[in-house]
Design an enzyme around this catalytic site. Structure first.
Site, PDB file in Angstrom:
ATOM      1  CB  SER A 189      54.510 -17.408  19.333  1.00 26.82           C
ATOM      2  OG  SER A 189      55.657 -17.981  18.769  1.00 26.82           O
ATOM      3  CG  ASP A 276      54.332 -16.076  11.486  1.00 25.11           C
ATOM      4  OD1 ASP A 276      55.565 -16.240  11.583  1.00 25.11           O
ATOM      5  OD2 ASP A 276      53.564 -16.163  12.456  1.00 25.11           O
ATOM      6  CG  HIS A 315      55.984 -14.833  14.861  1.00 21.09           C
ATOM      7  ND1 HIS A 315      55.139 -15.910  14.731  1.00 21.09           N
ATOM      8  CD2 HIS A 315      56.538 -14.942  16.107  1.00 21.09           C
ATOM      9  CE1 HIS A 315      55.185 -16.651  15.829  1.00 21.09           C
ATOM     10  NE2 HIS A 315      56.013 -16.080  16.677  1.00 21.09           N
TER      11      HIS A 315
END
Length: 347
Positions: A189, A276, A315
């Site tokens: 991320s 995601d 995610h």
């Protein structure tokens, strides 16, 4: 109650409701955009989310209390008056081995993963610990850290420069003791933005790691903000970019991974889930295309693996993919000479 009083009560209720709605709209479409534009501290806190300290009550000095066997806690000085909290998770085969110093274990030969987490939480996040355990079972060291401003690290000014400085210092610590062990930088991320710039700088200095893994990456933070679910309500604002994306570069929050990846000369593996919603897969594909188009043809390969939306990894939970251990084992432990850039796989 007489009709006259009922009408007055209804009118007051309507007026109160309209005032509440007006206040909400004022905060959303006036206060928030102006604060983001003109208050760098507000920007930094929304980007890094350091105040979301989950899980709570973590004893960072005792990683075993979070279910990690063979792990120790340490603090490394990364900058003037800045120390960051670090966990070193030993490979499964070395848990019961006695070493004169903890650092001695890094030079035994097992691959070493430097894990750079995303925003919010800490190195003790549950999905992060799930990944550490998988990597430990593959007989890899895991060095995971909290950037300045997070968890038990020094609470101070946060920026892209600061996070990269912290990551580089921890990399230098690993390099000092690793001898010839393979070093892999793994970002997730927001951590992919930190990893991309850190590794680019290491490559520029001829100190490249052996591998780079980017899990759920974006191409740059401006596009990520434009595509983040929380930005949907602000998109009707005509000056959206002026309020929300243009200030990022000036305030040391660019995270331009698509610029950095062009200068990364080690093998690159990109992992992303189709479902995601936080960082849409289209941004990872833009980063992948930039890597293919901007890196010299003779450089080590860049690979892209996407995980089908039916699995629901979203995610944070690619770590739960049954195929992940074999993917990582093949990427780290197998030769890459036969592979070419441009390989894509959907699992």
């Amino acid at each position: 109650m007489k009709p006259f009083f009922r009408i007055r009560l209804v009118k007051r209720s309507i007026i109160s409701l309209m005032q509440i709605i007006g206040l909400i709209l004022f905060i959303l479409y006036i206060c928030v955009p102006l604060s983001f534009r003109f208050m760098p501290a507000f920007q930094r806190h929304l980007v890094f989310l350091p105040y979301l300290r989950w899980p709570v009550g973590v004893d960072f000095g005792d990683p075993s209390s979070e279910g990690l066997n063979g792990a120790r806690n340490l603090y490394l000085e990364t900058d003037a008056d800045v120390k960051v909290g670090v966990w070193h998770v030993l490979p499964e085969s070395l848990i019961d081995v006695k070493f004169e110093t903890a650092e001695e274990a890094l030079g035994v030969g097992n691959p070493i993963i430097l894990y750079l987490h995303g925003n919010s939480g800490s190195r003790a996040g549950s999905h992060r610990i799930e990944l550490y355990k998988i990597l430990q079972s593959l007989n890899y060291h895991v060095i995971t850290m909290d950037y300045r401003g997070y968890a038990d690290s020094t609470l101070t000014y946060m920026s892209e420069d600061g996070a990269v400085t912290d990551a580089t210092a921890v990399y230098d610590y690993i390099k000092k003791y690793s001898k010839d062990s393979m070093i892999v930088v793994w970002g997730h991320s927001l951590g992919t933005g930190v990893a991309s710039r850190t590794v680019r700088q290491l490559c520029d200095d001829k100190r490249s790691p052996n591998r780079l893994i980017l899990e759920s990456p974006f191409n740059n933070l401006r596009d990520e903000i434009r595509n983040h679910p929380l930005s949907y309500i602000f998109r009707p604002i005509p000056a959206f970019d002026w309020f929300f994306t243009e200030p990022l570069v000036a305030n040391n929050l660019a995270f331009d991974s698509d610029k950095h990846i062009a200068r990364i000369d080690c093998p690159i593996l990109i992992l992303h889930a189709q479902d995601d919603a936080v960082i849409p897969i289209i941004l990872a594909k833009k980063l992948y295309e930039e890597a293919l188009n901007s890196r010299p043809a003779g450089w080590p390969p860049v690979q892209f693996i996407e995980f089908h939306q039916d699995f629901g990894y979203a995610h944070k939970y690619i770590c739960r993919a049954p195929e992940l251990p074999s993917i990582i084992h093949e990427y780290i432990d197998s030769g890459l000479d036969s592979r070419k850039s441009g390989s894509q796989l959907i699992v």
